[in-house]
Scaffold this motif. Structure first.
Motif, PDB file in Angstrom:
ATOM      1  N   SER A   1       0.856  -1.195   0.000  1.00 24.50           N
ATOM      2  CA  SER A   1       0.000   0.000   0.000  1.00 24.50           C
ATOM      3  C   SER A   1       0.885   1.236   0.000  1.00 24.50           C
ATOM      4  O   SER A   1       2.077   1.166   0.331  1.00 24.50           O
ATOM      5  CB  SER A   1      -0.913   0.017   1.239  1.00 24.50           C
TER       6      SER A   1
ATOM      7  N   GLY B   1      -3.010   1.053   5.323  1.00 26.18           N
ATOM      8  CA  GLY B   1      -3.451   0.975   3.932  1.00 26.18           C
ATOM      9  C   GLY B   1      -4.933   0.731   3.760  1.00 26.18           C
ATOM     10  O   GLY B   1      -5.427   0.691   2.626  1.00 26.18           O
TER      11      GLY B   1
ATOM     12  N   TYR C   1      -0.870  -3.425  -5.006  1.00 28.37           N
ATOM     13  CA  TYR C   1      -1.895  -3.878  -4.067  1.00 28.37           C
ATOM     14  C   TYR C   1      -2.092  -5.393  -4.145  1.00 28.37           C
ATOM     15  O   TYR C   1      -1.946  -5.995  -5.209  1.00 28.37           O
ATOM     16  CB  TYR C   1      -3.225  -3.182  -4.360  1.00 28.37           C
TER      17      TYR C   1
END
Length: 411
Positions: A145, A307, A166
């Motif tokens: 993240s 994140g 991601y």
């Protein structure tokens, strides 16, 4: 390409980073890459790795232990020599703990090394001798993240050295069920009971006390709701789990909370839940349970930390609550259930969000691009150095020196 993958324990019982690595390796294999798995501790995923890995190597460890320095050094260098490489090899470490071994292997074999940042940096001012050498020796770092990237930049790493990719999941595996009533019945739960669930590690940083206390407030307006907690301690002991069970008794909600231990297959729980919750207190790097739940069509209430806000974007930002804030958690759970009852498309929206942004192919794309780029960069650097060495050798050769001397004599 030949990708040498470093993993501590090949087990699905530890958490999301081991599962994500398996998905990455399988995805890279399906794209034609050769995988060598190097691991320390066996686990339930090893059998699945054997299906597609060209080679599997068990080693003693990824660090040199000071207390057993002679044996540790000997084992360390024996282990690095066990690993076969080819002209297109690259080392890929799943976490910073393995970086010293990864860097040593990369240098000894003259191949590049990349490291995945799946965790925040350790809570110390300096990484220490081995981790410092390993991490600063990596050609590229992959953060799960942007917030994790920032955490590592604060540790002293250069921004342009860290790429963000991601996590993604197999959305053919994580999907809604058309038979929720049947699954609920199998679990002994009636249709009119609202299910709030937590799936993950039972560790203090996950904010489970906040979850239980927030659920207690939530019960004041949702008398028939149940909280199902699935997981086991990893950093804490079983005593911590007992303390959580004791807390439910203190609050008088023990009959509404059930501890399910670890689930090998959490998908049915995602499918029958009305809302899942992740109440992390620390800088959660990503939160794989969020995308697993939403892919199954179940909305998620989660802490605004690490994140997580990078997953719950757009209208899903309304599902974020402040870490450790019990009242805010109860309010957000109420909001989530109202939204679900008022919007019949919410389940489809959750799944579409994951299909668009957090699917396994997108994750593998990102990692494959980084690995191939770093390999080409090393190849190019090697060719440039070879040319320089050749030029230096030519300039220093006797014939060249004689030619230079003759030129001086004529002039």
């Amino acid at each position: 390409m030949h990708i040498i993958v470093l993993e501590n324990e090949v087990s699905s019982l530890r958490g999301g980073q081991e599962l994500s690595l398996f998905d990455v390796c399988l995805g890279l294999y399906k794209r034609g890459h050769t995988i060598t798995l190097v691991y320390i501790t066996e686990g339930d995923l090893l059998k699945q790795y054997r299906v597609f890995c060209t080679e599997i190597v068990k080693v003693n460890g990824f660090r040199i232990e000071r207390k057993k320095i002679i044996d540790s050094l000997q084992n360390f260098f024996i282990d690095t020599r066990k690993i076969k490489t080819t002209k297109d090899s690259i080392v890929y470490s799943n976490q910073y703990h393995n970086s010293f071994f990864a860097y040593t292997l990369a240098v000894s074999k003259n191949i590049p090394f990349v490291c995945h940042l799946r965790l925040p940096p350790p809570q110390i001012k300096k990484l220490g001798f081995q981790w410092g050498i390993g991490m600063y020796g990596a050609k590229r770092l992959i953060a799960v993240s942007s917030e994790t990237k920032i955490d590592w930049i604060k540790q002293g790493f250069k921004e342009d050295k860290i790429e963000v990719v991601y996590n993604g999941i197999n959305t053919d595996k994580f999907k809604p069920s058309a038979h929720v009533s049947i699954i609920k019945n199998e679990w002994g739960i009636s249709d009119d009971v609202e299910i709030i669930s937590y799936i993950g590690r039972l560790d203090k940083e996950k904010g489970l006390e906040t979850l239980i206390r927030g659920f207690c407030l939530f019960l004041k307006t949702h008398k028939s709701a149940k909280l199902l907690i699935a997981g086991k301690p990893l950093c804490q002991t079983e005593e911590y789990k007992k303390s959580l069970e004791h807390l439910t008794s203190e609050l008088g909600i023990a009959n509404s909370v059930k501890f399910l231990s670890h689930l090998t297959n959490p998908i049915p729980l995602y499918q029958i839940s009305d809302v899942t919750v992740l109440t992390s207190l620390h800088s959660e790097p990503f939160g794989r349970a969020i995308i697993e739940s939403m892919a199954c069509g179940t909305p998620v209430v989660a802490s605004r930390t690490g994140g997580i806000p990078e997953i719950l974007t757009g209208e899903f930002q309304n599902m974020l609550c402040e870490p450790g804030n019990i009242q805010d958690l109860a309010n957000t759970l109420n909001f989530a259930l109202r939204w679900k009852n008022l919007d019949p498309q919410l389940s489809a929206k959750c799944r579409e969000h994951i299909l668009r942004s957090f699917n396994v192919d997108k994750m593998v794309d990102g990692i494959e691009t980084i690995i191939e780029t770093e390999f080409r960069s090393q190849e190019s650097e090697f060719r440039i150095n070879s040319v320089r060495l050749a030029d230096s050798a030519a300039l220093a050769s006797p014939r060249t020196l004689i030619g230079k001397q003759a030129t001086r004599s004529v002039s």
